[in-house]
Design a protein around this motif. Structure first.
Motif, short mmCIF file in Angstrom:
data_model
loop_
_atom_site.label_atom_id
_atom_site.label_comp_id
_atom_site.label_asym_id
_atom_site.label_seq_id
_atom_site.Cartn_x
_atom_site.Cartn_y
_atom_site.Cartn_z
N SER A 300 73.16 -128.89 22.93
CA SER A 300 74.22 -129.73 22.37
C SER A 300 73.87 -130.07 20.94
O SER A 300 72.69 -130.29 20.61
CB SER A 300 74.40 -131.01 23.18
OG SER A 300 73.23 -131.80 23.13
N GLU A 301 74.87 -130.10 20.08
CA GLU A 301 74.63 -130.48 18.70
C GLU A 301 74.39 -131.98 18.62
O GLU A 301 74.97 -132.74 19.40
CB GLU A 301 75.83 -130.08 17.82
CG GLU A 301 76.01 -128.58 17.71
CD GLU A 301 77.18 -128.21 16.81
OE1 GLU A 301 77.82 -129.14 16.30
OE2 GLU A 301 77.42 -127.01 16.63
N PRO A 302 73.51 -132.44 17.72
CA PRO A 302 73.24 -133.88 17.60
C PRO A 302 74.54 -134.67 17.40
O PRO A 302 75.37 -134.33 16.57
CB PRO A 302 72.34 -133.96 16.36
CG PRO A 302 71.66 -132.62 16.31
CD PRO A 302 72.68 -131.64 16.79
N GLY A 303 74.71 -135.72 18.21
CA GLY A 303 75.90 -136.56 18.10
C GLY A 303 77.13 -135.99 18.78
O GLY A 303 78.21 -136.58 18.68
N ASP A 304 77.01 -134.85 19.47
CA ASP A 304 78.15 -134.21 20.12
C ASP A 304 77.89 -134.17 21.62
O ASP A 304 76.82 -133.75 22.07
CB ASP A 304 78.33 -132.79 19.58
CG ASP A 304 79.68 -132.18 19.97
OD1 ASP A 304 80.24 -132.62 20.99
OD2 ASP A 304 80.14 -131.27 19.26
N TYR A 364 70.54 -127.68 17.02
CA TYR A 364 70.96 -128.30 18.28
C TYR A 364 69.74 -128.73 19.10
O TYR A 364 68.62 -128.26 18.89
CB TYR A 364 71.82 -127.33 19.09
CG TYR A 364 71.14 -125.99 19.31
CD1 TYR A 364 70.43 -125.71 20.46
CD2 TYR A 364 71.19 -125.00 18.31
CE1 TYR A 364 69.80 -124.49 20.63
CE2 TYR A 364 70.56 -123.78 18.48
CZ TYR A 364 69.86 -123.54 19.65
OH TYR A 364 69.22 -122.33 19.81
N ASN A 365 69.99 -129.63 20.04
CA ASN A 365 68.98 -130.02 21.01
C ASN A 365 69.09 -129.10 22.22
O ASN A 365 70.19 -128.73 22.63
CB ASN A 365 69.20 -131.47 21.45
CG ASN A 365 69.04 -132.45 20.29
OD1 ASN A 365 68.04 -132.41 19.59
ND2 ASN A 365 70.02 -133.31 20.09
N ARG A 477 84.36 -125.85 17.27
CA ARG A 477 82.92 -125.77 17.07
C ARG A 477 82.40 -124.52 17.75
O ARG A 477 82.76 -124.22 18.88
CB ARG A 477 82.22 -126.99 17.67
CG ARG A 477 80.73 -126.99 17.45
CD ARG A 477 80.09 -128.14 18.20
NE ARG A 477 80.23 -127.93 19.64
CZ ARG A 477 79.42 -127.15 20.36
NH1 ARG A 477 78.44 -126.51 19.77
NH2 ARG A 477 79.60 -127.01 21.65
N SER A 478 81.55 -123.81 17.06
CA SER A 478 80.94 -122.65 17.68
C SER A 478 79.98 -123.10 18.76
O SER A 478 79.28 -124.09 18.62
CB SER A 478 80.16 -121.84 16.62
OG SER A 478 79.36 -120.87 17.25
N SER A 479 79.96 -122.39 19.86
CA SER A 479 79.03 -122.74 20.94
C SER A 479 77.98 -121.66 21.09
O SER A 479 77.64 -121.23 22.17
CB SER A 479 79.80 -122.92 22.26
OG SER A 479 80.51 -121.74 22.59
N GLY A 480 77.50 -121.19 19.95
CA GLY A 480 76.47 -120.15 19.99
C GLY A 480 75.18 -120.69 20.57
O GLY A 480 74.79 -121.81 20.33
N GLY A 481 74.49 -119.86 21.34
CA GLY A 481 73.23 -120.27 21.94
C GLY A 481 72.05 -119.90 21.07
O GLY A 481 72.19 -119.49 19.93
N SER A 482 70.90 -120.03 21.65
CA SER A 482 69.67 -119.75 20.92
C SER A 482 69.45 -118.26 20.75
O SER A 482 69.73 -117.47 21.62
CB SER A 482 68.49 -120.35 21.68
OG SER A 482 67.29 -119.91 21.14
N TYR A 483 68.93 -117.88 19.60
CA TYR A 483 68.54 -116.49 19.37
C TYR A 483 67.17 -116.21 19.94
O TYR A 483 66.72 -115.09 19.95
CB TYR A 483 68.51 -116.18 17.87
CG TYR A 483 69.86 -116.14 17.24
CD1 TYR A 483 70.92 -115.50 17.87
CD2 TYR A 483 70.08 -116.72 16.00
CE1 TYR A 483 72.16 -115.45 17.28
CE2 TYR A 483 71.32 -116.66 15.40
CZ TYR A 483 72.36 -116.03 16.04
OH TYR A 483 73.58 -115.98 15.45
#
Length: 493
Positions: A300-304, A364-365, A477-483
């Motif tokens: 999750s993005e900080p504050g989202d 993101y967290n 908002r893009s919901s891209g994950g970790s690379y």
């Protein structure tokens, strides 16, 4: 007494504990462990003095062993000693390598790979460990480094001859720093005057090693035990595993302290079924990989409050070590931990590594929510990190930060069809497709008239939306994950 074998001169004396011969092959070695009675001895001139008894080694099933020989920078070396350390996240091993007479190096574990390091002159007094915070930068001998690990460690056991010997079980600081040239600087605070070693990543096959441990040694001993939760048999297949899940009840079992005593475990509910089964073999990037671990993670993005998820497959190849195959909404990628640490802009907008500049895509967290299989680090459900993902075209770079460690991984995007083919899952190829597929490729089977009609409809919809939009914004908002985010340890772990 001193003896010679060929060009090698070494010292041999009877153990003060049992009388068996104890050898010193390096002039730099001050201590040794008797291979017969485990007495710890210190060399004092031409005699040996017993200072205590060493704990039994934790059997890590490493392919390395004492007196294995190889070459580094076209110079010969021999492994003469081994140190095993513990830290809150598990254990790791350092091998002492004797080089050209008066020098000793260290061959150590590093995120499932290896680093070969030589003594390094800091050219100044080593900073106090408390002043080397994870993520901070510091300069040594004109080079800038980023602190990537700052842990309290303790010596658990040792074997062979050693250039120094910290007090058994006494905690001390071990700090690791890395830079964007792939260098690893370790500062060991286990002695009155901290020692430092500087190294680079190495592949065991490039060291031209001989005298390695026979494969049969692992097969004969085995690493099977009963699950501490349900009692079902569990077999450990990898030498470096520090965590494993039970195939029957899905419990996460901590192997970091060995399997001889009471095992800690954590139960998991609602198992996630991986798209690629554990144990599967696949040909990727010119090598045969086996899927040995799987974890599902949420971000999750900080504050989202909005969350997104992705999957990571831990891949293993005997010669290349470990890599990660990442399945995120915005596509597949294959990455592995970096030896060095990229230089990141103060605002996090970009990062530079090995001369290439990457732009930040996401920050993101992240939290691990489910794991299966074996892992070379102590994985836990609920582990949390802060991640940043960067890209330069198809090249990817990812940072993951926890309280005591900062880890980086690098790699590249990979076509979903290539992943399916690699693991012989062409019949399920559609299940591998992700949002990174281009509209034209997705519509390659459509006629030109259909494509034109779709474009016209899109234009009309855009006109309608532009007249109806409110002042509040789109909220997209893009919901891209970790690379390549992963919950592992930097440094020697």
């Amino acid at each position: 007494m001193a003896e010679e074998t060929g060009n090698q001169r070494y010292y041999r004396a009877p153990c003060p504990g049992c009388g068996a011969p104890v050898e010193f092959r390096s002039a730099q070695s001050t201590h040794a462990v008797c291979p017969y009675c485990q007495s710890t001895v210190v060399r004092q001139g031409d005699t040996l003095a017993r200072t205590g008894k060493m704990a039994e080694l934790f059997d890590d099933f490493s392919p390395l062993q004492l007196f294995a020989a190889g070459r580094i920078q076209d110079k010969p070396f021999t492994l003469i000693g081994r140190l095993q350390y513990t830290y809150p996240g598990g254990r790791w091993t350092e091998w002492i390598a004797a080089l050209d007479g008066d020098r000793t190096g260290i061959l150590s574990e590093d995120n499932g790979a290896y680093v070969f390091a030589l003594p390094f002159d800091l050219q100044r007094t080593a900073p106090a460990p408390v002043d080397l915070r994870v993520g901070a930068t510091s300069a040594f001998a004109g080079q800038s480094y980023t602190v990537t690990s700052n842990e309290q460690v303790a010596l658990t056991s040792a074997q062979g001859e050693l250039p120094h010997l910290p007090e058994l079980g006494r905690p001390f600081a071990m700090v690791e720093l890395r830079n964007d040239r792939g260098l690893v600087l370790s500062i060991d605070y286990g002695t009155a005057r901290p020692s430092a070693y500087l190294g680079r990543s190495v592949q065991l096959e490039d060291l031209q090693l001989t005298g390695l441990r026979a494969e049969s040694a692992k097969d004969e001993k085995g690493r099977s035990f009963n699950c501490p939760n349900c009692g079902s048999p569990v077999t450990v297949n990898l030498a470096d595993s520090k965590s494993i899940t039970c195939g029957s009840c899905n419990s996460i079992i901590d192997l970091s302290q060995g399997i001889g005593g009471e095992l800690k475990h954590a139960t998991q509910d609602e198992p996630v079924r991986p798209l690629i089964a554990l144990g599967s073999m696949g040909q990727l990037q010119g090598a045969q990989w086996q899927v040995v671990g799987f974890q599902h993670r949420m971000g999750s993005e900080p504050g989202d409050d909005e969350h997104f998820g992705w999957d990571e497959y831990l891949l293993y190849n005997k010669k290349r070590g470990f890599s990660f195959l990442v399945d995120a909404e915005d596509g597949w990628s294959m990455v592995k931990p970096t030896t060095g640490a990229p230089v990141m802009a103060e605002n996090g907008s970009s990062a530079t590594y090995l001369g290439k500049r990457y732009q930040q895509q996401y920050a993101y967290n992240a939290e691990t929510t489910y794991v299966a299989g074996e892992f070379y680090w102590q994985v836990e459900r609920g582990q949390k990190t802060f991640n940043r993902d960067f890209a330069n075209g198809g090249a990817l770079l990812s940072m993951e930060r926890s309280t005591n460690e900062l880890t980086w991984s690098s790699g590249s995007k990979i076509d979903s069809g290539a992943v399916a083919t690699a693991f012989k899952l062409d019949a399920r190829k559609d299940m591998f497709k992700r949002a990174d597929a281009l509209p034209v490729s997705a519509a390659s089977g459509l006629g030109c008239g259909t494509i034109i009609l779709i474009i016209v409809v899109i234009i009309i919809l855009l006109i309608i939306l532009s007249t109806c939009s409110s002042s509040g914004g789109s909220g997209y908002r893009s919901s891209g994950g970790s690379y390549g985010g992963y919950s592992s340890g930097g440094g020697h772990k």
